[in-house]
Write an enzyme that holds these catalytic residues in place. Structure first.
Site, PDB file in Angstrom:
ATOM      1  CE1 TYR A  86       1.503  -9.736   6.416  1.00 56.04           C
ATOM      2  CE2 TYR A  86      -0.454  -8.741   7.379  1.00 56.04           C
ATOM      3  CZ  TYR A  86       0.184  -9.365   6.310  1.00 56.04           C
ATOM      4  OH  TYR A  86      -0.498  -9.591   5.144  1.00 56.04           O
ATOM      5  CE  LYS A 117       2.003  -6.721   4.755  1.00 56.35           C
ATOM      6  NZ  LYS A 117       1.190  -7.098   3.582  1.00 56.35           N
ATOM      7  CD  GLU A 158      -5.669  -4.514  -1.652  1.00 53.25           C
ATOM      8  OE1 GLU A 158      -4.519  -4.113  -1.883  1.00 53.25           O
ATOM      9  OE2 GLU A 158      -6.247  -4.301  -0.574  1.00 53.25           O
ATOM     10  CG  LEU A 169      -0.912  -3.174   1.723  1.00 52.55           C
ATOM     11  CD1 LEU A 169      -1.135  -2.766   3.174  1.00 52.55           C
ATOM     12  CD2 LEU A 169      -0.331  -4.577   1.640  1.00 52.55           C
TER      13      LEU A 169
END
Length: 286
Positions: A33, A150, A182, A206
Protein backbone atom coordinates in the site's frame (compact mmCIF):
# COMPACT_ATOMS: atom_id res chain seq x y z
CA UNK A 1 -21.77 12.35 2.15
CA UNK A 2 -20.97 8.85 0.89
CA UNK A 3 -17.43 8.49 -0.35
CA UNK A 4 -16.62 7.33 -3.83
CA UNK A 5 -13.99 4.59 -3.76
CA UNK A 6 -12.04 2.84 -6.50
CA UNK A 7 -12.14 -0.95 -6.84
CA UNK A 8 -10.58 -2.56 -9.91
CA UNK A 9 -11.27 0.32 -12.33
CA UNK A 10 -14.77 1.00 -10.96
CA UNK A 11 -15.75 4.10 -8.99
CA UNK A 12 -18.35 3.03 -6.46
CA UNK A 13 -20.20 4.34 -3.39
CA UNK A 14 -18.30 3.03 -0.38
CA UNK A 15 -21.20 0.83 0.75
CA UNK A 16 -21.16 -0.95 -2.61
CA UNK A 17 -17.40 -1.55 -2.75
CA UNK A 18 -16.57 -5.23 -2.26
CA UNK A 19 -13.56 -7.54 -2.48
CA UNK A 20 -13.70 -11.35 -2.52
CA UNK A 21 -13.19 -13.26 0.72
CA UNK A 22 -10.60 -15.28 -1.25
CA UNK A 23 -8.53 -12.21 -2.05
CA UNK A 24 -4.94 -12.80 -0.96
CA UNK A 25 -4.82 -9.43 0.70
CA UNK A 26 -7.55 -10.64 3.06
CA UNK A 27 -6.40 -14.22 3.73
CA UNK A 28 -2.60 -13.78 3.44
CA UNK A 29 -1.90 -10.05 3.94
CA UNK A 30 -0.39 -10.47 0.48
CA UNK A 31 -0.44 -6.87 -0.64
CA UNK A 32 1.27 -3.51 -0.53
CA UNK A 33 0.00 0.00 0.00
CA UNK A 34 0.83 3.68 -0.20
CA UNK A 35 -0.68 6.77 1.40
CA UNK A 36 -0.36 10.09 -0.40
CA UNK A 37 -1.19 13.30 1.44
CA UNK A 38 -3.42 15.95 -0.09
CA UNK A 39 -2.93 19.63 0.71
CA UNK A 40 -5.01 22.35 -0.93
CA UNK A 41 -6.54 19.68 -3.16
CA UNK A 42 -3.17 18.61 -4.58
CA UNK A 43 -1.06 15.46 -4.16
CA UNK A 44 2.16 15.66 -2.14
CA UNK A 45 5.27 13.67 -3.21
CA UNK A 46 3.17 11.58 -5.59
CA UNK A 47 6.05 10.48 -7.84
CA UNK A 48 7.97 9.21 -4.82
CA UNK A 49 5.00 7.16 -3.62
CA UNK A 50 4.58 5.55 -7.04
CA UNK A 51 8.28 4.71 -7.20
CA UNK A 52 8.11 3.03 -3.79
CA UNK A 53 4.94 1.18 -4.78
CA UNK A 54 6.79 -0.35 -7.71
CA UNK A 55 9.70 -1.29 -5.45
CA UNK A 56 7.34 -2.99 -3.00
CA UNK A 57 5.56 -4.86 -5.79
CA UNK A 58 8.89 -6.05 -7.15
CA UNK A 59 9.91 -7.17 -3.66
CA UNK A 60 6.84 -9.45 -3.52
CA UNK A 61 7.17 -10.60 -7.15
CA UNK A 62 3.83 -8.97 -7.92
CA UNK A 63 2.95 -7.35 -11.22
CA UNK A 64 2.03 -3.68 -11.38
CA UNK A 65 -1.55 -3.51 -12.65
CA UNK A 66 -1.75 0.16 -13.66
CA UNK A 67 0.35 2.76 -15.43
CA UNK A 68 1.58 5.90 -13.68
CA UNK A 69 -0.98 7.97 -15.60
CA UNK A 70 -3.79 5.65 -14.52
CA UNK A 71 -2.80 5.89 -10.86
CA UNK A 72 -2.60 9.67 -11.11
CA UNK A 73 -5.97 9.98 -12.87
CA UNK A 74 -7.64 7.79 -10.24
CA UNK A 75 -6.12 9.76 -7.36
CA UNK A 76 -7.21 13.07 -8.87
CA UNK A 77 -10.72 11.85 -9.61
CA UNK A 78 -11.19 10.55 -6.06
CA UNK A 79 -9.91 13.81 -4.57
CA UNK A 80 -12.29 15.81 -6.79
CA UNK A 81 -15.37 13.61 -6.39
CA UNK A 82 -14.96 13.42 -2.61
CA UNK A 83 -14.24 17.12 -2.22
CA UNK A 84 -10.97 16.55 -0.36
CA UNK A 85 -9.04 19.75 0.34
CA UNK A 86 -6.72 18.34 3.00
CA UNK A 87 -6.40 14.63 3.66
CA UNK A 88 -5.03 11.44 2.20
CA UNK A 89 -5.50 8.94 -0.59
CA UNK A 90 -4.97 5.30 0.39
CA UNK A 91 -3.88 2.90 -2.37
CA UNK A 92 -3.66 -0.89 -1.94
CA UNK A 93 -2.61 -3.55 -4.44
CA UNK A 94 -2.96 -7.25 -3.60
CA UNK A 95 -2.09 -10.41 -5.51
CA UNK A 96 -5.78 -10.81 -6.24
CA UNK A 97 -8.42 -13.51 -5.99
CA UNK A 98 -7.28 -17.02 -6.98
CA UNK A 99 -10.69 -18.49 -6.10
CA UNK A 100 -9.50 -20.37 -3.03
CA UNK A 101 -6.89 -20.23 -0.26
CA UNK A 102 -3.41 -21.63 -0.91
CA UNK A 103 0.09 -20.75 0.31
CA UNK A 104 1.39 -21.09 -3.25
CA UNK A 105 1.08 -18.06 -5.49
CA UNK A 106 -1.94 -18.16 -7.82
CA UNK A 107 -1.59 -18.55 -11.61
CA UNK A 108 0.23 -15.68 -13.29
CA UNK A 109 -2.91 -14.58 -15.12
CA UNK A 110 -4.65 -13.83 -11.78
CA UNK A 111 -5.46 -10.14 -11.81
CA UNK A 112 -4.23 -8.03 -8.88
CA UNK A 113 -6.84 -6.25 -6.80
CA UNK A 114 -6.53 -2.46 -6.72
CA UNK A 115 -8.38 -0.39 -4.13
CA UNK A 116 -8.17 3.35 -3.48
CA UNK A 117 -10.10 5.61 -1.13
CA UNK A 118 -9.80 9.07 0.37
CA UNK A 119 -9.74 10.28 3.97
CA UNK A 120 -10.61 13.90 4.58
CA UNK A 121 -8.46 15.58 7.26
CA UNK A 122 -9.25 19.31 7.38
CA UNK A 123 -6.30 21.32 8.66
CA UNK A 124 -3.91 18.39 8.20
CA UNK A 125 -0.86 20.66 8.03
CA UNK A 126 -1.96 22.67 11.08
CA UNK A 127 -1.96 19.90 13.66
CA UNK A 128 -1.81 21.31 17.21
CA UNK A 129 0.57 18.45 18.06
CA UNK A 130 3.24 20.11 15.92
CA UNK A 131 3.32 22.95 18.45
CA UNK A 132 3.55 20.77 21.54
CA UNK A 133 5.33 17.66 20.24
CA UNK A 134 4.74 13.96 20.69
CA UNK A 135 5.65 11.74 23.60
CA UNK A 136 6.88 8.29 22.59
CA UNK A 137 7.67 5.04 24.34
CA UNK A 138 10.11 2.36 23.19
CA UNK A 139 9.29 -1.28 22.60
CA UNK A 140 11.01 -4.29 21.08
CA UNK A 141 10.76 -4.49 17.29
CA UNK A 142 9.15 -7.85 16.50
CA UNK A 143 8.29 -7.29 12.84
CA UNK A 144 9.52 -9.38 9.91
CA UNK A 145 12.91 -8.58 8.37
CA UNK A 146 11.74 -6.89 5.14
CA UNK A 147 10.43 -3.65 6.55
CA UNK A 148 11.54 -1.85 3.40
CA UNK A 149 8.57 -3.44 1.60
CA UNK A 150 5.43 -1.47 2.47
CA UNK A 151 3.13 -4.43 3.02
CA UNK A 152 -0.33 -4.48 4.60
CA UNK A 153 1.06 -6.60 7.46
CA UNK A 154 0.50 -3.94 10.11
CA UNK A 155 -0.60 -5.91 13.15
CA UNK A 156 2.55 -5.42 15.22
CA UNK A 157 2.81 -1.64 14.54
CA UNK A 158 -0.85 -1.41 15.54
CA UNK A 159 -0.18 -3.29 18.79
CA UNK A 160 2.81 -1.04 19.52
CA UNK A 161 0.76 2.09 18.90
CA UNK A 162 -1.95 0.83 21.24
CA UNK A 163 0.70 0.09 23.88
CA UNK A 164 1.84 3.70 23.56
CA UNK A 165 -1.68 5.04 23.93
CA UNK A 166 -2.26 2.85 27.00
CA UNK A 167 0.80 4.48 28.55
CA UNK A 168 -0.37 8.00 27.74
CA UNK A 169 2.02 8.48 24.82
CA UNK A 170 1.43 9.35 21.17
CA UNK A 171 3.52 6.68 19.48
CA UNK A 172 6.18 4.01 19.97
CA UNK A 173 9.74 3.80 18.69
CA UNK A 174 10.71 0.25 17.83
CA UNK A 175 14.04 -1.04 19.10
CA UNK A 176 16.22 -3.90 17.84
CA UNK A 177 19.55 -4.87 19.41
CA UNK A 178 19.39 -1.75 21.55
CA UNK A 179 19.02 0.60 18.58
CA UNK A 180 15.99 2.45 17.29
CA UNK A 181 14.70 1.25 13.93
CA UNK A 182 11.73 3.56 13.39
CA UNK A 183 8.32 4.55 14.72
CA UNK A 184 5.16 2.51 14.21
CA UNK A 185 4.35 4.43 11.02
CA UNK A 186 7.19 6.93 10.63
CA UNK A 187 10.95 7.39 10.45
CA UNK A 188 12.80 8.50 13.61
CA UNK A 189 15.43 11.21 14.08
CA UNK A 190 17.46 12.89 16.79
CA UNK A 191 19.42 16.14 16.78
CA UNK A 192 22.64 16.58 18.75
CA UNK A 193 24.93 19.58 18.49
CA UNK A 194 23.07 20.71 15.40
CA UNK A 195 23.59 17.36 13.62
CA UNK A 196 20.51 15.49 12.40
CA UNK A 197 20.88 11.73 12.91
CA UNK A 198 18.62 9.10 11.36
CA UNK A 199 19.06 5.41 10.63
CA UNK A 200 20.58 4.56 7.24
CA UNK A 201 18.44 2.89 4.58
CA UNK A 202 18.39 -0.91 4.59
CA UNK A 203 15.88 -3.75 4.83
CA UNK A 204 15.46 -2.78 8.51
CA UNK A 205 13.34 0.33 7.90
CA UNK A 206 10.82 1.71 5.46
CA UNK A 207 12.40 3.96 2.84
CA UNK A 208 10.27 6.95 3.73
CA UNK A 209 9.23 9.29 0.93
CA UNK A 210 8.90 12.17 3.38
CA UNK A 211 12.25 11.11 4.86
CA UNK A 212 13.97 11.50 1.49
CA UNK A 213 12.47 14.94 0.92
CA UNK A 214 13.24 16.20 4.43
CA UNK A 215 16.87 15.08 4.28
CA UNK A 216 17.26 16.74 0.88
CA UNK A 217 15.80 19.99 2.19
CA UNK A 218 17.99 19.78 5.31
CA UNK A 219 21.15 19.47 3.23
CA UNK A 220 20.04 22.29 0.93
CA UNK A 221 19.61 24.43 4.06
CA UNK A 222 23.23 23.60 5.03
CA UNK A 223 22.20 21.41 7.93
CA UNK A 224 24.50 18.52 8.79
CA UNK A 225 23.02 15.02 8.44
CA UNK A 226 24.39 11.65 9.61
CA UNK A 227 22.67 8.48 8.44
CA UNK A 228 23.44 5.90 11.14
CA UNK A 229 21.70 4.00 13.89
CA UNK A 230 21.37 5.37 17.42
CA UNK A 231 20.54 3.93 20.82
CA UNK A 232 17.63 4.79 23.08
CA UNK A 233 20.07 6.33 25.59
CA UNK A 234 21.56 8.49 22.84
CA UNK A 235 18.08 9.61 21.84
CA UNK A 236 17.17 10.51 25.41
CA UNK A 237 20.36 12.59 25.67
CA UNK A 238 19.72 14.40 22.40
CA UNK A 239 18.89 18.09 22.04
CA UNK A 240 15.84 17.34 19.88
CA UNK A 241 13.96 14.46 18.32
CA UNK A 242 11.31 14.18 15.63
CA UNK A 243 9.63 11.81 13.17
CA UNK A 244 8.58 12.12 9.55
CA UNK A 245 5.76 10.53 7.60
CA UNK A 246 3.33 11.30 4.79
CA UNK A 247 0.54 12.19 7.21
CA UNK A 248 2.44 13.88 10.05
CA UNK A 249 5.08 15.56 7.82
CA UNK A 250 7.74 16.59 10.39
CA UNK A 251 6.47 15.95 13.92
CA UNK A 252 8.60 16.95 16.95
CA UNK A 253 9.15 14.44 19.76
CA UNK A 254 9.58 15.96 23.22
CA UNK A 255 9.85 12.88 25.47
CA UNK A 256 11.00 9.26 25.20
CA UNK A 257 9.89 6.78 27.86
CA UNK A 258 8.90 9.67 30.09
CA UNK A 259 12.26 11.46 29.84
CA UNK A 260 12.13 14.96 28.33
CA UNK A 261 14.29 15.57 25.27
CA UNK A 262 16.37 18.71 25.68
CA UNK A 263 14.20 21.22 27.48
CA UNK A 264 11.09 19.16 26.79
CA UNK A 265 9.81 21.62 24.18
CA UNK A 266 9.64 21.63 20.41
CA UNK A 267 13.12 22.29 19.03
CA UNK A 268 14.20 24.79 16.41
CA UNK A 269 15.53 22.24 13.91
CA UNK A 270 12.30 20.24 13.81
CA UNK A 271 10.22 23.40 13.63
CA UNK A 272 12.27 24.80 10.75
CA UNK A 273 12.27 21.51 8.82
CA UNK A 274 8.50 21.29 9.10
CA UNK A 275 8.16 24.81 7.73
CA UNK A 276 10.52 24.08 4.83
CA UNK A 277 8.92 20.74 4.01
CA UNK A 278 5.38 22.12 3.90
CA UNK A 279 6.41 25.17 1.89
CA UNK A 280 8.41 23.24 -0.71
CA UNK A 281 5.97 20.35 -0.94
CA UNK A 282 3.07 22.68 -1.60
CA UNK A 283 5.05 24.29 -4.41
CA UNK A 284 5.74 20.92 -6.03
CA UNK A 285 2.28 19.38 -5.44
CA UNK A 286 0.34 18.16 -8.45
Amino acid sequence: MTRTVYVNAEYLPEDQAKVSVFDRGFVMADGVYEVTSVLDGKLIDFAGHLARLKRSLDGLQMKNPLSDDEYLAAHRRLVAENGVTDGMVYLQVTRGNPGDRDFAFPPEDTQPTVVMFTQSKPGLADSPAAQTGWKVITTEDLRWARRDIKTVQLLFPSLAKMEAKAKGADDAWLVEDGRVTEGTSNNAYIVKGGVIVTRELSNDILHGITRAAVLRFAREAQMQVEERSFTVAEAQAADEAFVTSASSFVMPVVAIDGQPIGDGKVGGVARRLREIYLEESRKAAI
